[in-house]
Design a protein around this motif. Structure first.
Motif, PDB file in Angstrom:
ATOM      1  N   ALA A  15       0.752  -1.277   0.000  1.00 15.63           N
ATOM      2  CA  ALA A  15       0.000   0.000   0.000  1.00 15.63           C
ATOM      3  C   ALA A  15       0.777   1.320   0.000  1.00 15.63           C
ATOM      4  O   ALA A  15       1.953   1.287   0.136  1.00 15.63           O
ATOM      5  N   VAL A  35      -3.979   1.085   1.261  1.00 15.21           N
ATOM      6  CA  VAL A  35      -3.201   1.918   0.341  1.00 15.21           C
ATOM      7  C   VAL A  35      -1.763   2.035   0.831  1.00 15.21           C
ATOM      8  O   VAL A  35      -0.818   1.938   0.057  1.00 15.21           O
ATOM      9  N   THR A  38       0.151  -1.063  -0.011  1.00 13.13           N
ATOM     10  CA  THR A  38       0.619  -1.170  -1.402  1.00 13.13           C
ATOM     11  C   THR A  38       1.835  -0.278  -1.647  1.00 13.13           C
ATOM     12  O   THR A  38       2.714  -0.624  -2.430  1.00 13.13           O
ATOM     13  N   ARG A  39       1.915   0.851  -0.957  1.00 14.67           N
ATOM     14  CA  ARG A  39       3.104   1.701  -1.091  1.00 14.67           C
ATOM     15  C   ARG A  39       4.329   1.013  -0.503  1.00 14.67           C
ATOM     16  O   ARG A  39       5.422   1.129  -1.046  1.00 14.67           O
ATOM     17  N   ALA A  98      -5.152  -0.256  -5.795  1.00 15.00           N
ATOM     18  CA  ALA A  98      -4.113   0.522  -5.106  1.00 15.00           C
ATOM     19  C   ALA A  98      -2.729   0.203  -5.664  1.00 15.00           C
ATOM     20  O   ALA A  98      -1.900   1.099  -5.831  1.00 15.00           O
TER      21      ALA A  98
END
Length: 127
Positions: A15, A35, A38-39, A98
């Motif tokens: 995220a 989110v 997924t980053r 995402a």
């Protein structure tokens, strides 16, 4: 190939960054949203791309004939991402959307066939 399936698991179980001014989330355990998870996955994907840059399957096999992707497996920490996704209640569809946003631009960082193969599940999932 097993390698591509692992990327999809990380891409789908990862995220984005936190609010403006906050430090980016780089560890799955620090993610508070899907989110952010997924980053964190993108950070891992970039590390994997760096480790695969210019490498071939033959060179990975020369390093570890029985487990040529062992170093990549350690970087990916798939089970950590899967566990955190479950804890956060992240659905597969939510993570796909995402991840498609978080992983934009990674193709330009891929150097060599293995790196491109690593990204193949992303391209498939994101159209």
């Amino acid at each position: 190939m097993r390698f591509s399936a692992m990327l999809l698991a990380v891409a789908l179980g990862s995220a984005p960054l936190t609010a403006c001014g906050d430090a980016p989330v780089t560890q799955p355990s620090d993610a508070k949203t899907c989110v952010e998870l997924t980053r964190a996955g993108r950070v891992v994907a970039e590390q994997v791309l760096d480790s695969l840059a210019g490498r071939t399957l033959a060179s990975l096999e020369a390093d570890d004939p029985d487990h040529p992707f062992a170093a990549v497996d350690r970087l990916m920490r798939t089970s950590e991402f899967d566990d955190r996704a479950r804890q956060l209640g992240c659905g597969r569809g939510e993570l796909e959307v995402a991840a498609c946003l978080a992983y934009q631009g990674l193709a330009q960082q891929a150097v060599g066939d293995l790196a491109l193969e690593y990204l193949a599940p992303y391209f498939t999932a994101c159209g």
